[in-house]
Structure formats: C-alpha cells, structure tokens
Design a protein around this motif. Structure first.
Motif, PDB file in Angstrom:
ATOM      1  N   ASP A 301      48.140  40.311  22.061  1.00  0.00           N
ATOM      2  CA  ASP A 301      46.970  40.867  21.382  1.00  0.00           C
ATOM      3  C   ASP A 301      46.380  42.069  22.123  1.00  0.00           C
ATOM      4  OD1 ASP A 301      47.175  38.889  19.463  1.00  0.00           O
ATOM      5  OD2 ASP A 301      45.897  37.503  20.577  1.00  0.00           O
ATOM      6  N   ALA A 302      47.099  42.601  23.098  1.00  0.00           N
ATOM      7  CA  ALA A 302      46.559  43.720  23.878  1.00  0.00           C
ATOM      8  C   ALA A 302      47.694  44.652  24.274  1.00  0.00           C
ATOM      9  CB  ALA A 302      45.851  43.203  25.136  1.00  0.00           C
ATOM     10  N   ASN A 303      47.444  45.958  24.125  1.00  0.00           N
ATOM     11  CA  ASN A 303      48.421  46.931  24.591  1.00  0.00           C
ATOM     12  C   ASN A 303      48.236  47.181  26.084  1.00  0.00           C
ATOM     13  OD1 ASN A 303      46.145  48.584  24.784  1.00  0.00           O
ATOM     14  ND2 ASN A 303      46.512  49.500  22.765  1.00  0.00           N
ATOM     15  N   ARG A 304      48.986  48.131  26.609  1.00  0.00           N
ATOM     16  CA  ARG A 304      48.966  48.348  28.053  1.00  0.00           C
ATOM     17  C   ARG A 304      47.609  48.843  28.539  1.00  0.00           C
ATOM     18  NH1 ARG A 304      53.087  52.332  31.473  1.00  0.00           N
ATOM     19  NH2 ARG A 304      52.130  51.980  33.535  1.00  0.00           N
ATOM     20  N   ALA A 305      46.997  49.745  27.791  1.00  0.00           N
ATOM     21  CA  ALA A 305      45.702  50.278  28.207  1.00  0.00           C
ATOM     22  C   ALA A 305      44.628  49.185  28.214  1.00  0.00           C
ATOM     23  CB  ALA A 305      45.289  51.422  27.279  1.00  0.00           C
ATOM     24  N   VAL A 306      44.640  48.335  27.189  1.00  0.00           N
ATOM     25  CA  VAL A 306      43.663  47.243  27.132  1.00  0.00           C
ATOM     26  C   VAL A 306      43.906  46.248  28.262  1.00  0.00           C
ATOM     27  CG1 VAL A 306      42.843  45.317  25.729  1.00  0.00           C
ATOM     28  CG2 VAL A 306      43.330  47.524  24.656  1.00  0.00           C
ATOM     29  N   ALA A 307      45.169  45.942  28.546  1.00  0.00           N
ATOM     30  CA  ALA A 307      45.482  45.005  29.620  1.00  0.00           C
ATOM     31  C   ALA A 307      45.011  45.541  30.977  1.00  0.00           C
ATOM     32  CB  ALA A 307      46.983  44.720  29.647  1.00  0.00           C
ATOM     33  N   GLU A 308      45.241  46.836  31.243  1.00  0.00           N
ATOM     34  CA  GLU A 308      44.795  47.415  32.508  1.00  0.00           C
ATOM     35  C   GLU A 308      43.269  47.414  32.607  1.00  0.00           C
ATOM     36  OE1 GLU A 308      46.533  51.246  32.651  1.00  0.00           O
ATOM     37  OE2 GLU A 308      48.555  50.527  33.170  1.00  0.00           O
ATOM     38  N   ALA A 309      42.584  47.687  31.498  1.00  0.00           N
ATOM     39  CA  ALA A 309      41.118  47.651  31.509  1.00  0.00           C
ATOM     40  C   ALA A 309      40.607  46.242  31.765  1.00  0.00           C
ATOM     41  CB  ALA A 309      40.582  48.182  30.186  1.00  0.00           C
ATOM     42  N   GLN A 310      41.283  45.226  31.206  1.00  0.00           N
ATOM     43  CA  GLN A 310      40.870  43.843  31.444  1.00  0.00           C
ATOM     44  C   GLN A 310      41.093  43.435  32.892  1.00  0.00           C
ATOM     45  OE1 GLN A 310      42.805  41.329  28.571  1.00  0.00           O
ATOM     46  NE2 GLN A 310      41.407  41.910  26.918  1.00  0.00           N
ATOM     47  N   TRP A 311      42.170  43.921  33.484  1.00  0.00           N
ATOM     48  CA  TRP A 311      42.394  43.643  34.907  1.00  0.00           C
ATOM     49  C   TRP A 311      41.257  44.207  35.744  1.00  0.00           C
ATOM     50  CZ3 TRP A 311      45.295  40.869  38.152  1.00  0.00           C
ATOM     51  CH2 TRP A 311      46.432  40.239  37.664  1.00  0.00           C
ATOM     52  N   ARG A 312      40.876  45.453  35.528  1.00  0.00           N
ATOM     53  CA  ARG A 312      39.792  46.065  36.305  1.00  0.00           C
ATOM     54  C   ARG A 312      38.464  45.370  36.035  1.00  0.00           C
ATOM     55  NH1 ARG A 312      42.642  50.811  34.640  1.00  0.00           N
ATOM     56  NH2 ARG A 312      41.117  51.149  32.963  1.00  0.00           N
ATOM     57  N   HIS A 313      38.222  45.016  34.783  1.00  0.00           N
ATOM     58  CA  HIS A 313      36.984  44.309  34.440  1.00  0.00           C
ATOM     59  C   HIS A 313      36.933  42.957  35.130  1.00  0.00           C
ATOM     60  CE1 HIS A 313      34.279  41.836  31.957  1.00  0.00           C
ATOM     61  NE2 HIS A 313      33.632  42.959  31.736  1.00  0.00           N
ATOM     62  N   TRP A 314      38.066  42.256  35.161  1.00  0.00           N
ATOM     63  CA  TRP A 314      38.114  40.938  35.813  1.00  0.00           C
ATOM     64  C   TRP A 314      37.855  41.052  37.308  1.00  0.00           C
ATOM     65  CZ3 TRP A 314      42.361  38.485  38.706  1.00  0.00           C
ATOM     66  CH2 TRP A 314      42.143  37.120  38.930  1.00  0.00           C
ATOM     67  N   ILE A 315      38.429  42.061  37.945  1.00  0.00           N
ATOM     68  CA  ILE A 315      38.222  42.231  39.384  1.00  0.00           C
ATOM     69  C   ILE A 315      36.759  42.580  39.674  1.00  0.00           C
ATOM     70  CG2 ILE A 315      38.815  43.687  41.361  1.00  0.00           C
ATOM     71  CD1 ILE A 315      41.653  43.851  40.259  1.00  0.00           C
ATOM     72  N   HIS A 316      36.174  43.452  38.866  1.00  0.00           N
ATOM     73  CA  HIS A 316      34.799  43.893  39.110  1.00  0.00           C
ATOM     74  C   HIS A 316      33.787  42.779  38.862  1.00  0.00           C
ATOM     75  CE1 HIS A 316      34.696  48.010  40.391  1.00  0.00           C
ATOM     76  NE2 HIS A 316      35.548  48.388  39.472  1.00  0.00           N
ATOM     77  N   HIS A 317      33.956  42.011  37.775  1.00  0.00           N
ATOM     78  CA  HIS A 317      32.922  41.093  37.314  1.00  0.00           C
ATOM     79  C   HIS A 317      33.198  39.634  37.646  1.00  0.00           C
ATOM     80  CE1 HIS A 317      30.857  44.263  35.096  1.00  0.00           C
ATOM     81  NE2 HIS A 317      32.050  44.688  34.704  1.00  0.00           N
ATOM     82  N   VAL A 318      34.379  39.298  38.123  1.00  0.00           N
ATOM     83  CA  VAL A 318      34.695  37.909  38.482  1.00  0.00           C
ATOM     84  C   VAL A 318      35.099  37.811  39.949  1.00  0.00           C
ATOM     85  CG1 VAL A 318      36.165  35.919  37.987  1.00  0.00           C
ATOM     86  CG2 VAL A 318      35.381  37.375  36.115  1.00  0.00           C
ATOM     87  N   LEU A 319      36.107  38.584  40.343  1.00  0.00           N
ATOM     88  CA  LEU A 319      36.599  38.475  41.713  1.00  0.00           C
ATOM     89  C   LEU A 319      35.613  39.044  42.726  1.00  0.00           C
ATOM     90  CD1 LEU A 319      39.057  37.544  43.373  1.00  0.00           C
ATOM     91  CD2 LEU A 319      39.917  39.878  43.228  1.00  0.00           C
ATOM     92  N   ALA A 320      35.026  40.205  42.430  1.00  0.00           N
ATOM     93  CA  ALA A 320      34.087  40.827  43.367  1.00  0.00           C
ATOM     94  C   ALA A 320      32.853  39.961  43.628  1.00  0.00           C
ATOM     95  CB  ALA A 320      33.680  42.211  42.863  1.00  0.00           C
ATOM     96  N   PRO A 321      32.201  39.343  42.601  1.00  0.00           N
ATOM     97  CA  PRO A 321      31.082  38.440  42.918  1.00  0.00           C
ATOM     98  C   PRO A 321      31.491  37.247  43.770  1.00  0.00           C
ATOM     99  CG  PRO A 321      30.992  39.099  40.623  1.00  0.00           C
ATOM    100  CD  PRO A 321      32.302  39.600  41.152  1.00  0.00           C
ATOM    101  N   LEU A 322      32.701  36.722  43.556  1.00  0.00           N
ATOM    102  CA  LEU A 322      33.174  35.629  44.411  1.00  0.00           C
ATOM    103  C   LEU A 322      33.338  36.109  45.851  1.00  0.00           C
ATOM    104  CD1 LEU A 322      34.313  32.777  44.840  1.00  0.00           C
ATOM    105  CD2 LEU A 322      36.545  33.636  44.081  1.00  0.00           C
ATOM    106  N   CYS A 323      33.854  37.315  46.026  1.00  0.00           N
ATOM    107  CA  CYS A 323      33.991  37.872  47.373  1.00  0.00           C
ATOM    108  C   CYS A 323      32.637  38.056  48.045  1.00  0.00           C
ATOM    109  CB  CYS A 323      34.738  39.212  47.308  1.00  0.00           C
ATOM    110  SG  CYS A 323      36.462  39.095  46.798  1.00  0.00           S
ATOM    111  N   ARG A 324      31.647  38.554  47.300  1.00  0.00           N
ATOM    112  CA  ARG A 324      30.313  38.732  47.887  1.00  0.00           C
ATOM    113  C   ARG A 324      29.708  37.393  48.294  1.00  0.00           C
ATOM    114  NH1 ARG A 324      32.138  43.225  46.574  1.00  0.00           N
ATOM    115  NH2 ARG A 324      33.277  42.646  48.451  1.00  0.00           N
ATOM    116  N   ARG A 325      29.958  36.347  47.501  1.00  0.00           N
ATOM    117  CA  ARG A 325      29.441  35.018  47.848  1.00  0.00           C
ATOM    118  C   ARG A 325      30.069  34.502  49.145  1.00  0.00           C
ATOM    119  NH1 ARG A 325      27.039  31.401  44.504  1.00  0.00           N
ATOM    120  NH2 ARG A 325      27.707  32.618  42.688  1.00  0.00           N
ATOM    121  N   LEU A 326      31.372  34.702  49.289  1.00  0.00           N
ATOM    122  CA  LEU A 326      32.057  34.252  50.499  1.00  0.00           C
ATOM    123  C   LEU A 326      31.642  35.071  51.709  1.00  0.00           C
ATOM    124  CD1 LEU A 326      35.644  33.627  49.068  1.00  0.00           C
ATOM    125  CD2 LEU A 326      33.883  31.935  49.577  1.00  0.00           C
TER     126      LEU A 326
END
Length: 406
Positions: A301-326
């Motif tokens: 359901d996603a082309n390459r551009a959408v997939a890359e944007a979701q990767w960056r969004h996931w890192i910024h809004h999910v992984l980065a807050p977890l890193c700040r908590r740790l």
C-alpha cells in the motif's frame, strides 16, 4: 539515611524462601511454549508482537550511543567504558535490545548497578559501578512507607537467577518506566493493550493450522432418521476417519447404508473474511507498538517515497523519544561515575542510514540557500546539518565571484 539502611533489617527475606510454582517460574523465565494450543506468552506465540518489539529493539541497538562533555565528544574514562560494555555477558547491542524489549513487554526496566565484586551498589559518587544488570520487572515489588517509596523487594525464582532474593534501597535500583496513570510506582505495558488483538490473531492462526491439517475441510455432519446403536456410530466414525486418513491425499469414496446422509457445512461470513480479519489484527497490534507496516516489509500500500517518509517519521516520533527517555535515565549513572565531568549520553539518531539519506536532501536545500546569499552558519543552525561553526560562516556570499558582499 539511617532509616533507609534499616530497611534491610525490617524487610529482610526469610532464610528459607518459598519457591515459585513450576508453571509460574517458567512463565517468568519465558519458557512456556505452545503445548496445548493455549495462549500463554504473546511475545513467543504472536508473530506480530514479536516482529514489532524486535524491530524497535534492533533499531535502538543500531543507534550509536555517544558520550559528550559539553559539545566535545568523550572516548575514554569509566563512563565511556560502561557504555561500551554495560553488561559482562551481553554486548551493548544485546543489552539495549533487552532494555527496549522490557519496555514494550512490561512498560518498565530495572537496572541494578554492580561493582567489581558483583555486589549491588548505590548510585552515588565513588560507588565503583562496573556494570548494569537488567532484571525482570515481575520479580520486583515496591515497598511503600508513609506514602513514599522506601525500597524494592527482589524475588528470586531459583538458582538460575543472577542474584538471590534481597531488599534494595531506591538508590540501588535504576528504574525506568513508561507513564502509568493508575499506578504511581510502576509502568504501563503496551502489551496489556495489545493482548486481545494478539489472542485473536493467535487463535486465528490455530484455526488456519487445523484447516490445513484437515485438507481444508471444515468437517462433516452425519444425519439419519433412525436411532443408531453405539456400534453403528463407531462404524460410521471409523469410515469417516479412513476416508481422511492422511493429510494431503485425495479423499477416498465412502458408502453408507441405512438412510445415513453426510452433509458438509458451508462457510459463513466470518470465515469468508478470515484474511481481512487477520490483516486488521496485524494493523491493530502494530499500532499499539507504534511500528508502521512498512518497517516490517509490507509495502503493498506504499510506494518507495511513502515508505522512506514513514521510516523517517518513525525514527523522529517513536525511536527518538525512546532514546531521550533512556538518556535521561542514564544520567544518574554518569553522575555517579564521574560527578565533576558534566557528562551527558546521547543516542545519535542522525547517524542512522535513513537519516543520512534525509540529510543529503537538506544539503541540497542548503546549497540553494547559500546561492541566495544566506550565511552558512545560519543554514547549518536552521537545517541541522551537523557542520561545525566556521569563523567565516557568518558572512553572505555571492556565487558568481565567491566574494563577501561587505
């Protein structure tokens, strides 16, 4: 301080401790596997729970953890050595994977600082912390005195545990947790929210397994107008079993007499929507753990551009807050190891391959701004390029002659 230390005598465990029941001890160790078709452990029995948790844990372990003193990087000292090898039997990748896994499974992490002798020590300067020992949250019980956390009781499940049962002071336990509105001392597990969806998906997989083992046959219904004896019913059942004796083989002819009819039940609407229901369960589980489907490789359901944007969004809004908590949770350890150094730990999410690709896009934007006469230091600050502060970077330049305007 004397009151806190006297807790060791007030809440000291009895010399002979009662062991956990074998089933409960196996559940705490994660040893219970699928034995009778019952749903026991979502992390072991649900494909999507394991995939979501392991994807987030692996990405956290891949993120470089760096040590800074102000803006200068630090690559030596006790704190740097601890971050390079937090646990004597785990490398730093496995250590942070385990920490992220406990966060998703139980909503909290218990890390015990230990010295060179293997004894638990307090998080204070001069304690001689050598390693951090991750412990299962289920084996900790809070001790509350006068509405204040007075200590933690650690329950040992047997000789295979790294420590014996003991009572620990609050400064001897590094407790990192997710917010829990209903419990002021413990974290809220995301798995508790995804439990129903995981159970539904597991039993759906069991249904599919049984359907395949029975040659995609949902069963037969035998009807007759006459009353059959037990011997006649056994004969009919034996004939039906012989007809489908082996999975994957063609069905054998079946002859029944005495007005006996064999009917095959039709699939209902729920059976026809089986695959759609399983897909919805997958989306629900991944939504709880905040992992997009493209992270796990589902890109229909996603082309390459959408997939890359979701990767960056996931890192910024999910992984980065977890890193700040740790990072905030590790600060007491750094202050105890080198109290006067002013050290801070930082997970460099910008060093990940997905963010490097995004940085190259920002460099193209910076080139356009520089050609318009915007100073390089201003561009670096606004676009977060990671470049150093240049003495000449405050001046605007024209690209034709590469000369300062004034």
């Amino acid at each position: 301080m004397n009151i806190l230390h006297s807790l060791r005598h007030w809440f000291a465990p009895a010399p002979a401790q009662k062991a956990f029941a074998p089933t409960l001890a196996a559940w705490l160790r994660g040893d219970l596997a699928e034995t009778s078709g019952h749903f026991v452990n979502a992390y072991q029995q649900s494909t999507w729970v394991y995939a979501a948790i392991s994807a987030k844990a692996a990405k956290l372990a891949q993120t470089p953890l760096k040590l800074y003193c102000g803006e200068a990087a630090v690559a030596s000292g006790p704190a740097w050595q601890l971050l390079q090898r937090p646990h004597p039997r785990l490398d730093r990748f496995a250590f942070w994977e385990l920490v992220a896994t406990w966060f998703d499974l139980r909503g909290e992490v218990f890390l015990l600082p230990v010295d060179c002798q293997g004894a638990v020590c307090a998080l204070r300067p001069g304690a001689g912390i050598q390693h951090l020992l991750p412990m299962p949250p289920e084996q900790f019980t809070e001790i509350i005195e006068n509405h204040t956390l007075a200590g933690w009781r650690y329950h040992s499940t047997g000789a295979t545990d790294p420590l014996a049962g003991m009572v620990l002071l609050p400064e001897e336990v590094l407790h990192l947790r997710l917010p829990n509105p209903w419990h002021p001392w413990r974290g809220l597990s995301p798995l508790s929210v995804a439990q129903l969806a995981a159970q539904t998906d597991y039993h759906s997989a069991q249904f599919m397994k049984g359907l395949i083992l029975n040659n995609a046959d949902t069963g037969l219904i035998v009807t007759t107008e006459q009353h059959l004896s037990q011997a006649q019913m056994d004969q009919v059942q034996a004939a039906l079993r012989e007809r489908k004796a082996r999975a994957g083989m063609a069905d054998r002819p079946l002859f029944l007499s005495g007005g006996v009819k064999v009917e095959k039940p039709a699939l209902n609407a729920a059976d026809l929507q089986f695959l759609e229901n399983r897909k919805f369960n997958r989306q629900e589980i991944l939504a709880v753990f905040r992992v997009p489907e493209t992270i796990l490789g589902f890109t229909e359901d996603a082309n390459r551009a959408v997939a890359e944007a979701q990767w960056r969004h996931w890192i910024h809004h999910v992984l980065a807050p977890l890193c700040r908590r740790l990072e905030a949770g590790l600060q007491p350890v750094l202050d105890a190891l080198e109290p006067r150094a002013g050290l801070t730990a930082c997970f460099d999410v910008e060093d990940l391959p997905e963010m490097q690709e995004a940085r190259r896009g920002r460099v193209d934007a910076a080139r356009t701004l520089f050609q318009l006469g915007v100073p390089l230091n201003d561009i670096n600050r606004v676009l977060d390029l990671g470049l150093p502060h240049y003495p000449w970077g405050g001046r605007p330049y024209l690209p034709q002659n590469v000369q300062p305007i004034a």
